[in-house]
Design a protein around this motif. Structure first.
Motif, PDB file in Angstrom:
ATOM      1  N   LEU A 291      38.426  51.014  47.745  1.00 31.09           N
ATOM      2  CA  LEU A 291      39.489  51.023  46.331  1.00 31.09           C
ATOM      3  C   LEU A 291      38.389  51.393  45.512  1.00 31.09           C
ATOM      4  O   LEU A 291      38.503  52.307  44.454  1.00 31.09           O
ATOM      5  N   VAL A 292      37.198  50.789  45.298  1.00 32.06           N
ATOM      6  CA  VAL A 292      36.199  51.249  44.316  1.00 32.06           C
ATOM      7  C   VAL A 292      35.717  52.541  44.465  1.00 32.06           C
ATOM      8  O   VAL A 292      35.566  53.209  43.395  1.00 32.06           O
ATOM      9  N   GLU A 294      37.107  55.140  45.649  1.00 32.69           N
ATOM     10  CA  GLU A 294      38.060  56.040  45.321  1.00 32.69           C
ATOM     11  C   GLU A 294      38.335  56.340  43.746  1.00 32.69           C
ATOM     12  O   GLU A 294      38.488  57.288  43.072  1.00 32.69           O
ATOM     13  N   LYS A 295      38.071  55.024  42.969  1.00 30.85           N
ATOM     14  CA  LYS A 295      38.473  54.903  41.654  1.00 30.85           C
ATOM     15  C   LYS A 295      37.413  55.220  40.800  1.00 30.85           C
ATOM     16  O   LYS A 295      37.161  56.006  39.655  1.00 30.85           O
ATOM     17  N   TRP A 296      36.262  54.871  41.323  1.00 34.93           N
ATOM     18  CA  TRP A 296      35.045  55.297  40.468  1.00 34.93           C
ATOM     19  C   TRP A 296      33.730  55.811  41.429  1.00 34.93           C
ATOM     20  O   TRP A 296      32.775  55.213  41.887  1.00 34.93           O
ATOM     21  N   GLN A 347      45.152  45.848  45.372  1.00 32.13           N
ATOM     22  CA  GLN A 347      45.241  47.036  44.516  1.00 32.13           C
ATOM     23  C   GLN A 347      45.690  46.619  43.218  1.00 32.13           C
ATOM     24  O   GLN A 347      45.558  47.533  42.255  1.00 32.13           O
ATOM     25  N   ILE A 350      42.440  45.940  41.025  1.00 34.27           N
ATOM     26  CA  ILE A 350      41.799  47.346  40.461  1.00 34.27           C
ATOM     27  C   ILE A 350      42.678  48.112  39.689  1.00 34.27           C
ATOM     28  O   ILE A 350      42.113  48.781  38.625  1.00 34.27           O
ATOM     29  N   GLU A 351      44.001  48.139  39.742  1.00 34.57           N
ATOM     30  CA  GLU A 351      44.651  49.053  38.795  1.00 34.57           C
ATOM     31  C   GLU A 351      44.763  48.417  37.362  1.00 34.57           C
ATOM     32  O   GLU A 351      44.726  49.135  36.419  1.00 34.57           O
ATOM     33  N   CYS A 355      36.770  50.546  33.516  1.00 36.56           N
ATOM     34  CA  CYS A 355      35.322  50.832  34.269  1.00 36.56           C
ATOM     35  C   CYS A 355      34.246  49.694  34.312  1.00 36.56           C
ATOM     36  O   CYS A 355      33.889  49.535  33.022  1.00 36.56           O
TER      37      CYS A 355
END
Length: 360
Positions: A291-292, A294-296, A347, A350-351, A355
């Motif tokens: 997850l991390v 993919e987002k950052w 999920q 993190i949403e 940042c």
């Protein structure tokens, strides 16, 4: 105004706790919980003069207590809580809470000056047990607690315990009636604390329940935060990495269960508060890392979480292996989990995260 107290005959208890002295409360808390029209001698027990609004006292205002307090205040409750240091008190006050200094380890403090005891309609206890003693608040203040609460407005009492009381069950599914054998000293202390608060609730004739919580996670306290910080794992964390099963629960679902128990009070029920997926810790961290990344992208080093030695990972740790059932919580309290698995919970966290790397 002088305060008088009523002595009370000690009630039966399996753990023979004893009491010691008291803590302090602020003038603002006095005004909030005690309107001028209803200030009185605590010993009068005049129900006509009481403010019967919903007032929650949280003994031990940590991660769960703070999250729950925010939700209660949004619902119109008046909330007060205890903490153990001036630093924590200041932090809670900055968050908008009424905070009281109280440490059961400090023999110079006095439980008698925690003013909300008489006016609290609900009381949540989240104080860690002490090996050999059980609950330290009960151990030192049991009789004073009873004499203060028996004359008050208390309707609901809940103790936050842990699924660690089940010990190692060889990976079996366990419910609240599972036999408890070969317990560690910490598990025995938890059970002593459970029994002590249940006994107190029964002696007062109020709704009393115990919530056995799985591993607690939520915003600011999850596998995501560990991944983002990129700190080395502690020895205890590395050992838990090898477990096949770990029961956990999102803090929002703990609050769901607490609210449900307030609406459906019981006389001495115990509830497991966990999600539906007792997944291995390693699996959870792998998902969190994904997850991390993919987002950052490009902020997290490739590979697994750091550890201090391959031998630790290879060592099989079986202590604590169990899968905890939550049927009673669902069937009796009607709880529908917001996050039935760690994937849903992480999920959602993190949403909502900004940042975390911008300031680095």
């Amino acid at each position: 105004m002088e305060t008088s107290y009523i002595s009370a005959t000690p009630f039966p208890c399996r753990f023979g706790f004893r009491i010691l002295p008291r803590a302090s409360a602020s003038a603002s808390l006095l005004r909030r919980w005690y309107p001028p029209s209803s200030l009185r001698c605590f010993a009068s027990c005049d129900q006509q003069s009481l403010n019967m609004d919903r007032k929650m006292l949280i003994m031990g205002m940590g991660f769960v207590g703070q999250f729950f307090a925010h939700q209660l205040e949004q619902d119109g409750w008046e909330v007060s809580g205890t903490c153990t240091s001036a630093t924590k008190k200041k932090k809670l006050e900055e968050m908008g809470f009424d905070a009281l200094l109280f440490s059961s380890d400090d023999h110079d403090l006095d439980l008698g000056s925690i003013l909300p005891l008489e006016y609290a309609t609900h009381m949540l206890v989240s104080v860690p047990p002490v090996a050999g003693l059980g609950d330290p608040v009960l151990y030192r203040h049991q009789h004073l607690l009873q004499s203060r609460l028996i004359c008050g407005n208390l309707q609901w009492l809940c103790y936050l315990s842990s699924t660690s009381v089940y010990g190692d069950c060889g990976g079996a599914w366990v419910n609240e009636d599972y036999p408890l054998n070969n317990l560690t000293e910490s598990a025995k202390a938890r059970l002593a604390a459970e029994d002590g608060w249940l006994d107190l609730g029964h002696s007062l004739g109020v709704s009393v329940q115990v919530m056995r919580l799985g591993g607690i996670y939520g915003p600011g306290r999850s596998a995501l935060d560990t991944i983002i910080k990129q700190d080395s794992l502690t020895a205890g964390q590395r050992m838990r990495e090898t477990r096949k099963y770990t029961s956990r629960v999102h803090v929002a679902d703990i609050c769901q269960a607490l609210k449900a128990s307030i609406n459906k009070p019981s006389l001495g029920k115990i509830y497991n508060v966990v999600d539906d997926d007792p997944a291995p810790r390693e699996e959870v961290f792998t998902f969190a890392r994904t997850l991390v990344q993919e987002k950052w992208p490009d902020h997290i080093k490739q590979g697994t979480l750091p550890d201090d030695g391959e031998s630790v990972i290879q060592k099989k740790i079986t202590r604590g292996e169990k899968r905890v059932r939550n049927d009673r919580m669902k069937n009796e309290l009607g709880v529908r989990l917001l996050h039935p698995t760690y994937k849903s919970g992480l999920q959602s966290i993190i949403e909502s995260m900004d940042c975390p790397f911008e300031s680095r």
